[in-house]
Design an enzyme around this catalytic site. Structure first.
Site, PDB file in Angstrom:
ATOM      1  N   SER A 237       1.249   2.322   6.297  1.00 57.00           N
ATOM      2  CA  SER A 237       2.614   2.837   6.324  1.00 57.00           C
ATOM      3  C   SER A 237       3.635   1.738   6.087  1.00 57.00           C
ATOM      4  CB  SER A 237       2.896   3.497   7.669  1.00 57.00           C
ATOM      5  OG  SER A 237       2.962   2.522   8.701  1.00 57.00           O
ATOM      6  N   GLU A 260       0.270  -2.878   0.726  1.00 56.50           N
ATOM      7  CA  GLU A 260       0.536  -1.712  -0.120  1.00 56.50           C
ATOM      8  C   GLU A 260       1.040  -0.636   0.813  1.00 56.50           C
ATOM      9  OE1 GLU A 260       0.010   1.884  -1.128  1.00 56.50           O
ATOM     10  OE2 GLU A 260      -2.100   1.415  -1.506  1.00 56.50           O
ATOM     11  N   CYS A 297      -2.137   7.299  -1.900  1.00 58.35           N
ATOM     12  CA  CYS A 297      -0.947   6.474  -2.094  1.00 58.35           C
ATOM     13  C   CYS A 297      -0.313   6.723  -3.457  1.00 58.35           C
ATOM     14  CB  CYS A 297      -1.296   4.996  -1.928  1.00 58.35           C
ATOM     15  SG  CYS A 297      -2.823   4.507  -2.743  1.00 58.35           S
ATOM     16  N   GLU A 386       8.899   8.701   0.929  1.00 57.50           N
ATOM     17  CA  GLU A 386       7.583   9.325   0.873  1.00 57.50           C
ATOM     18  C   GLU A 386       7.357  10.294   2.026  1.00 57.50           C
ATOM     19  OE1 GLU A 386       2.927   7.900   0.392  1.00 57.50           O
ATOM     20  OE2 GLU A 386       4.295   6.658   1.576  1.00 57.50           O
TER      21      GLU A 386
END
Length: 501
Positions: A237, A260, A297, A386
């Site tokens: 996250s 990431e 992702c 997101e």
């Protein structure tokens, strides 16, 4: 059989602190929960192992990677059974991910048998050069030292215990200490058993690999702040990754944090493509959006399409395709709760129109679809954040200028996609320079879910997609994260690394 223990430098170690796993099906299992003491033991063993492991020939390291792949494959049935129970992922997905995991280990093994990743350079001495002579200078990449890796929740194999970060660090010559993800501790332990078997079979120092299980933030903080850790790999996250990134930066000796962190992976529908095959694109996008309950992702959470009849038809076709998707089990109760919270945030935003709603309960996820004008999207930054799950937002722009404006204000992304026909080439040519600055991978006429493990892949992007835009966590260039350049000036040949002689 599961021990519920940590693997620290070849020993299976328990402890007083424990946690119980929360599988999608079946009973939970009690696992040891580590802290600073376990971290210190594992990292000090990794530092001891570094001297012999970094000095191994590339052929010996390649053989080690191949042996890990063999050992994982030998435990395939157990990994699938435990992984399915812990995560709720289907058997086919786990078997495919196991193949990806062993495939990237073998890819790295083949890659390091060549010397390209070492970036060898040699400037020969010029003793007669005027006004000053030039010394003999040779350069190559050398391993950093012990690396910390954080297992990911959404990929229990390919991005976890022996996933891409671990495999690439070992390929570079760096010992690894893994913090297992509590969403799938049993899966992580079985993989650790495979790595341990490979360490023993290859006669390596046991500190080359350790796995520490645990919950809470203290374990992760202890790992990234340990003075002997030289770099960190993380997939997770934005909030968790940023906290660890900041800890790495505040150390007395700051270290690189390769995180990431998240991406909405926008898809831009150009007019000719929308007119020619809008329905087909809608079906493909819906399938990509809901793949694996949207827990990728590279999940394409945002579509940018023109206002008008063709865009209306796309929205209708996407809704029809999403209606057919049934409930899917999410990886953890926490992820499911965050998905519901994200849906509530989007639905409550001014200007957002609900196209498709559904009912999620407990750990199940069902699709949601929303529509918003380009002007309203541009006015509200939170619509570009997101939502981890099968939720899509279609941004209806008034014209191409507004589409460009949407592209320009995007944050960093892992991917951006162009859906285009030949008649869209001029518009695509105008968008491409913007998208190149926003993402690590730009696609044409495809969907971003499915990241090929190969030489040319980039899985990373500008912040917040990742914390280092010059790196990738997938593909052979991932090895470069765990290396640094060293120059050797006028060094006797017998003292040089073998590749520079």
């Amino acid at each position: 059989m599961l021990t519920g223990k940590h693997l620290i430098a070849g020993d299976w170690v328990g402890g007083e602190e424990t946690f119980t796993s929360q599988p999608a099906t079946g009973e939970g299992v009690v696992f040891a929960s580590g802290g600073a003491a376990e971290v210190d033991r594992a990292v000090r063993a990794a530092e001891e192992a570094f001297w012999s492991f970094s000095a191994l020939t590339r052929a010996a390291r390649a053989a080690f990677l191949e042996r890990i792949a063999d050992e994982i494959e030998a435990r395939g049935a157990d990994l699938t059974a435990v992984g399915a129970a812990e995560t709720g992922l289907p058997t086919a997905r786990l078997e495919g991910e196991r193949g990806r995991t062993t495939g990237q280990l073998r890819l790295f093994a083949r890659h390091i048998l060549t010397t390209g990743f070492l970036d060898l350079r040699h400037d020969v001495a010029l003793p007669d050069r005027a006004p000053l002579p030039r010394p003999d200078i040779r350069m190559m990449q050398r391993p950093l030292g012990p690396v910390a890796v954080f297992g990911a929740s959404n990929f229990p194999l390919a991005f976890s215990t022996a996933g891409g970060d671990t495999a690439s660090a070992l390929a570079a010559g760096c010992p690894v200490v893994v913090k297992g993800h509590p969403a799938h501790p049993g899966t992580g332990e079985i993989v650790a058993q495979a790595v341990d078997a490979a360490v023993k079979a290859c006669g390596l120092h046991p500190g080359v690999f350790s796995l520490i299980q645990g919950v809470g933030t203290e374990l992760g903080a202890a790992l990234v702040t340990h003075p002997l850790i030289c770099a960190v790999g993380f997939t997770g996250s934005l909030a968790g990754g940023r906290a660890l990134f900041d800890l790495c930066a505040r150390r007395d000796v700051p270290i690189p944090f390769y995180g990431e962190l998240g991406s909405v992976n926008p898809v831009f529908l150009l007019p000719a493509a929308l007119a020619a095959r809008g329905e087909a694109i809608a079906k493909g996008w819906a399938a990509s959006l809901t793949m694996g309950a949207g827990q990728f992702c590279t999940n394409p959470g945002i579509v940018v399409a023109m206002a008008g009849a063709d865009g209306d038809a796309f929205v209708a076709a996407a809704a029809v395709a999403l209606v057919a998707v049934g409930p899917q089990v999410m990886l953890t109760d926490g992820i499911a709760a965050a998905y519901r919270a994200g849906r509530a945030r989007i639905a409550a935003t001014a200007g957002v129109r609900e196209v498709l709603t559904s009912v999620c309960d407990r750990r199940n996820a069902t699709p949601y679809l929303y529509e918003v004008s380009g002007a309203d999207w541009l006015a509200n930054h939170s619509l570009g954040e997101e939502v981890f799950g099968p939720l899509g937002v279609i941004v209806r722009v008034a014209d191409f200028a507004e589409m460009e404006a949407v592209a320009r204000v995007l944050e960093g992304q892992l991917t951006c996609t162009l859906q285009m026909e030949a008649g869209d080439t001029d518009l695509a040519r105008r968008l491409l320079p913007i998208l190149e600055r926003k993402a690590g991978r730009v696609l044409a006429n495809g969907f971003p879910t499915g990241v090929e493990v190969c030489e040319a892949m980039v899985h990373g992007g500008p912040y917040p997609a990742s914390t280092n835009f010059g790196a990738t966590s997938v593909g052979t260039m991932a090895i470069r994260r765990w290396l640094r350049p060293v120059s050797y000036q006028n060094m006797p040949v017998d003292l040089l690394p073998e590749e520079l002689r």
